[in-house]
Design an enzyme around this catalytic site. Sequence first.
Site, PDB file in Angstrom:
ATOM      1  N   LYS A 191       5.877   7.916  11.518  1.00 44.40           N
ATOM      2  CA  LYS A 191       5.085   7.528  10.355  1.00 44.40           C
ATOM      3  C   LYS A 191       4.391   8.767   9.808  1.00 44.40           C
ATOM      4  O   LYS A 191       3.533   9.354  10.457  1.00 44.40           O
ATOM      5  CB  LYS A 191       4.055   6.485  10.762  1.00 44.40           C
ATOM      6  CG  LYS A 191       3.147   6.077   9.621  1.00 44.40           C
ATOM      7  CD  LYS A 191       2.324   4.874   9.993  1.00 44.40           C
ATOM      8  CE  LYS A 191       1.369   4.522   8.881  1.00 44.40           C
ATOM      9  NZ  LYS A 191       0.600   3.328   9.181  1.00 44.40           N
ATOM     10  N   ARG A 213      -5.722  10.496   7.288  1.00 47.38           N
ATOM     11  CA  ARG A 213      -5.054  10.041   8.501  1.00 47.38           C
ATOM     12  C   ARG A 213      -4.194  11.141   9.127  1.00 47.38           C
ATOM     13  O   ARG A 213      -3.330  10.854   9.949  1.00 47.38           O
ATOM     14  CB  ARG A 213      -4.167   8.834   8.181  1.00 47.38           C
ATOM     15  CG  ARG A 213      -4.917   7.643   7.632  1.00 47.38           C
ATOM     16  CD  ARG A 213      -4.146   6.363   7.900  1.00 47.38           C
ATOM     17  NE  ARG A 213      -4.353   5.326   6.915  1.00 47.38           N
ATOM     18  CZ  ARG A 213      -5.456   4.622   6.749  1.00 47.38           C
ATOM     19  NH1 ARG A 213      -6.511   4.869   7.494  1.00 47.38           N
ATOM     20  NH2 ARG A 213      -5.535   3.686   5.832  1.00 47.38           N
ATOM     21  N   LYS A 244       9.091   5.904   8.214  1.00 45.03           N
ATOM     22  CA  LYS A 244       8.274   5.477   7.074  1.00 45.03           C
ATOM     23  C   LYS A 244       7.618   6.679   6.423  1.00 45.03           C
ATOM     24  O   LYS A 244       7.030   7.479   7.166  1.00 45.03           O
ATOM     25  CB  LYS A 244       7.224   4.520   7.617  1.00 45.03           C
ATOM     26  CG  LYS A 244       6.221   4.026   6.647  1.00 45.03           C
ATOM     27  CD  LYS A 244       5.350   3.008   7.287  1.00 45.03           C
ATOM     28  CE  LYS A 244       4.168   2.765   6.380  1.00 45.03           C
ATOM     29  NZ  LYS A 244       2.970   2.551   7.081  1.00 45.03           N
ATOM     30  N   SER A 270       4.909   0.997  -0.347  1.00 42.79           N
ATOM     31  CA  SER A 270       4.320   0.550  -1.603  1.00 42.79           C
ATOM     32  C   SER A 270       4.527   1.542  -2.740  1.00 42.79           C
ATOM     33  O   SER A 270       4.851   1.149  -3.863  1.00 42.79           O
ATOM     34  CB  SER A 270       2.832   0.281  -1.394  1.00 42.79           C
ATOM     35  OG  SER A 270       2.183   1.419  -0.843  1.00 42.79           O
TER      36      SER A 270
END
Length: 324
Positions: A191, A213, A244, A270
């Site tokens: 990720k 993050r 991802k 998204s």
Amino acid sequence: MIKRPRRLRDSDRLRRLARETRISKDSLIYPIFVTQAQREEIPSMPGQYRESLESLPGRAEALLNAGVSAALLFGIPINKDEAGSGAYSPDGIVQKAVELLKREFPELYAICDTCMCEYTSHGHCGHINEDGYVDNDKSLELIAQTALSQAQAGADMVAPSDMMDGRVAAIRGILDSAGFERVSIMSYAAKYASAFYGPFREAAGSAPAFGDRKQYQMDFHNSREALKEIALDIEEGCDIAIVKPALSYLDIIAKAKSQTNIPIAAYSVSGEFSMIKAASAAGYIDEDAIVAESAVSIFRAGADMLITYYAEEIAAFVASGRIG
Ligand code: PBG
């Protein structure tokens, strides 16, 4: 000497016969946001909604009718707190949603996203220490507790997306000792710290209140690191690894597919959805054609399954023979 090479594109029948990439509706997973508040369209993701517990069954029915039989659930609580307690409460929104879905639509495969960031007031994916850093080990306990509560509510699979070290082992351990050996783990193994999650954070109200993050998500300059993360998660017992985002990471999907031996899920996130929506709304691109081509490219790269907000549309393209 061959005068003219044979071409697979010579006839429509031959083209179909010789296709290297096949898509099945069974390989599609649709993400659903479930809110404790009213159903509401997500402004940055036109046509996507935060579903309420009242509207959720309708959504599930539409999915199943389209031939999409797997959903990935995200909870959006009304109240967030420092500890993210809504994530692991037996009355939490995801727990309620999965209970309802499994009761009314047992044939729908229900996957729960396992993370803290939608539930914490600071918006980070774990427990924050006084120094402002995420405390990996304390977070593990909360993440494992969250996964357990989701399994108890009826989840078929849990999908940890927090990126704390050791979480797959912690989740496997707590699930097995509570008798949930048959609940699978799909880990967000590779990720990336990505700007493509922007619209999701609006949808879930989970943008970090401070910092970013990058401490726990991957640097997009790296690809071998993704293989290392996947290998670690396999060792800890994950069943499926997620790469991802998807479209800017096709190389990672291809490497993960060829260099590991578990199924690879690609998450078309998204931002990928919103870019296509915005460009097609402006009349710059043909939405259906772009969605079809993008989906095929992700499977061609090696994905075994695709998590996508366009799942219903892709299923319709497969049903009509446009792709697949
Ligand atoms: C939670 C989580 C995120 C996404 C899936 N799970 C957001 C994030 O890490 O900021 C992103 C999904 C999307 O953009 O569609 N950790």
